[in-house]
Enzyme design. Structure first.
Site, PDB file in Angstrom:
ATOM      1  CG  ASP A  51      58.385  77.456  47.791  1.00  0.00           C
ATOM      2  OD1 ASP A  51      58.209  78.595  47.322  1.00  0.00           O
ATOM      3  OD2 ASP A  51      58.283  76.412  47.114  1.00  0.00           O
ATOM      4  CB  THR A  84      52.087  78.429  44.947  1.00  0.00           C
ATOM      5  OG1 THR A  84      53.128  78.651  45.908  1.00  0.00           O
ATOM      6  CG2 THR A  84      52.718  78.125  43.609  1.00  0.00           C
TER       7      THR A  84
END
Length: 507
Positions: A51, A84
């Site tokens: 992530d 992101t």
């Protein structure tokens, strides 16, 4: 001796290269074949994740240029929950392309204006690429490449059900419980409290008790400490009488609860004195105290009952409540059902997403994956519209920009073309992380766009390109739009810095 122009150029170069170092750290995590990172601190604590938001949040970044990249990633996560890594990769490529434009003699302000104009044109064209998509397909796309992919169907359906019930991702309560597997995760129709009965209980674990009467009290049942700093001298007999009077007042309030209600469980916001607990237990009333106000409100909404301010009120308990105690990792949790145990949740305050995983490390990654998936489903349901994934939307925007750049002319045209090249870095990185040739992939996608197909993306399994529409690979249009705008903004902010100056300490 370095002249002033060289000094300013060096400052820009240092910022750009510091930012690109951050980009290189997370670049290999992009896409369904992205790799994981192991983050280790001085104490030996480990996080394993792919992530991007988590990686950037945990990095120890000292350079101000690198910190700007981390900040834009945080902003992207707060606005869109996901994307992101795409934002950071795009910003890194924009910065890399700006260095080539410097060498060709373009001033930073010209590049910034060109980048800004390109971002506006690209995001406007994105509206033409936007289509309707099933939230389930969006969830599946967000989960692919993460730990959750092993239970793709189960997790995707859970995300859609949770957001549909709660209204948006922020309203979904998430509770991670060690043990079991991802497939054991479920939606709970009610409120989960990380509490236990005061003074213990004889209730069985994992047994559903029914028909309990419940009362919510928004105060405490203990001696209150006075705010005044007063010293009083009392003899032993008077002091004992003073103590007894306070205790008797508390017992009198407890007696009101016993006499006026048939309460089986008393939820109290503040503390409860031991003498009161003992008295209530003798009258078959169990106590859970020191509950946060948020938990009291959730119980009230889930059960549809009132919160009483004092025992002196005419209290009426909420009847026939089902509940159970579950023990996970030596911690007791009280599950209070909002309706029948198998009922479908209908209120945003009744829904709790229970996540299961074999280990704490696994659970942490599961929770991060769910957070992204819940967010993108919420974006599609509330903002509407999606685009095909695999970077196909970015390549289509790049093709549109090149067409527009030819009509603009001047040096701004070079900046716009550089922006278009940077947009293609998303698809190139996805292909590269899957072990395929990024240049061949981008060229094939360009050719497909020129032939009128804007849904072709990298084939991560066989190489080349494939139709994202056929595979149901879609992502929220708002996520792509915000990624382009955020990457452009941070790039222009870095390019406009022509000097790094030491400042005096803040007093």
């Amino acid at each position: 001796m370095v002249n002033e122009g060289e000094g300013k150029k060096n400052a820009q170069t240092h910022n750009i290269r510091a930012a690109r170092q951050i980009v290189d750290t997370v670049k290999t995590t992009l896409g369904p074949m992205g790799m994981d990172k192991m983050l280790v601190d001085g104490g030996g604590n480990v996080i394993v994740t792919n992530d991007g938001a988590t990686i950037l949040r945990e990095l120890d970044v000292a350079h101000p240029g690198g910190k700007m990249i981390v900040e834009v990633a945080k902003m992207q996560e707060s606005l869109c929950y996901d994307g992101t890594t795409s934002t950071v990769v795009l910003a890194g490529q924009l910065l890399a392309n700006s260095e080539m434009l410097f060498e060709k003699g373009l001033h930073p302000n010209v590049i910034c204006r060109g980048y800004h104009e390109a971002s506006q044109v690209a995001t406007e064209y994105l509206k033409e690429l936007t289509t309707e998509a099933e939230p389930l397909a969006v969830a599946r796309t967000a989960i692919t490449g993460k730990t959750l992919e092993t239970s793709l169907d189960t997790v995707s359906q859970l995300c859609v059900d949770a957001v549909t019930s709660a209204g948006n991702a922020d309203n979904v309560r998430v509770l991670s419980l060690p043990g079991g597997s991802i497939d054991d995760s479920y939606l709970f129709n009610g409120v989960v409290l990380n509490k236990d009965f005061v003074g213990g209980s004889d209730y069985d674990i994992n047994y559903t008790y029914e028909a309990a009467d419940v009362l919510l009290l928004n105060t405490g049942l203990e001696m209150e400490k006075g705010e005044e700093n007063v010293q009083v001298q009392l003899d032993a007999q008077t002091y004992q009488s003073f103590k007894d009077s306070g205790k008797n007042d508390l017992l009198a309030r407890a007696k009101m609860i016993v006499d006026n209600t048939d309460c089986g469980i008393l939820f109290v916001r503040d503390g409860v004195a031991e003498s009161v607990i003992s008295y209530l237990k003798k009258n078959d009333i169990d106590v859970i105290h020191r509950l946060p106000e948020s938990s009291m409100k959730r119980l009230s909404k889930a059960l549809g009952c009132s919160i009483y301010q004092t025992p002196e009120e005419q209290m009426k308990p909420f009847k026939n409540v089902s509940w159970e105690i579950q023990k996970h990792n030596d911690v007791n949790y009280i599950f209070v059902y909002g309706g029948q145990p198998d009922a479908v949740a209908t209120s945003l305050d009744e829904t709790t997403l229970i996540l299961r995983g074999a280990t704490t490390t696994t659970l942490d990654e599961v929770e991060r994956g769910f957070d992204d998936a819940l967010g993108v489903v919420s974006l599609v349901l509330n903002n509407g519209g999606a685009v095909y994934g695999g970077g196909s939307a970015y390549v289509a925007m790049a093709s549109h920009l090149r067409t527009r750049a030819a009509s603009i002319g001047g040096r701004a045209q070079m900046a716009i073309e550089a922006f278009a090249d940077a947009l293609e870095s998303i698809s190139a990185t996805i292909a590269e992380n899957a072990g395929h040739d990024p240049l061949d992939t981008v060229l094939a996608m360009r050719h497909a766009v020129l032939n009128g197909s804007t849904s072709m993306g990298p084939d991560v399994n066989e190489g080349g390109i494939t139709d994202m529409a056929e595979h149901g690979v879609v992502e929220p249009a708002e996520l792509v739009r915000q990624a382009v705008l955020s990457a452009t903004e941070v790039t222009n902010a870095i390019l406009r810095i022509d000097d790094i100056i030491g400042r005096r300490p803040v007093e």
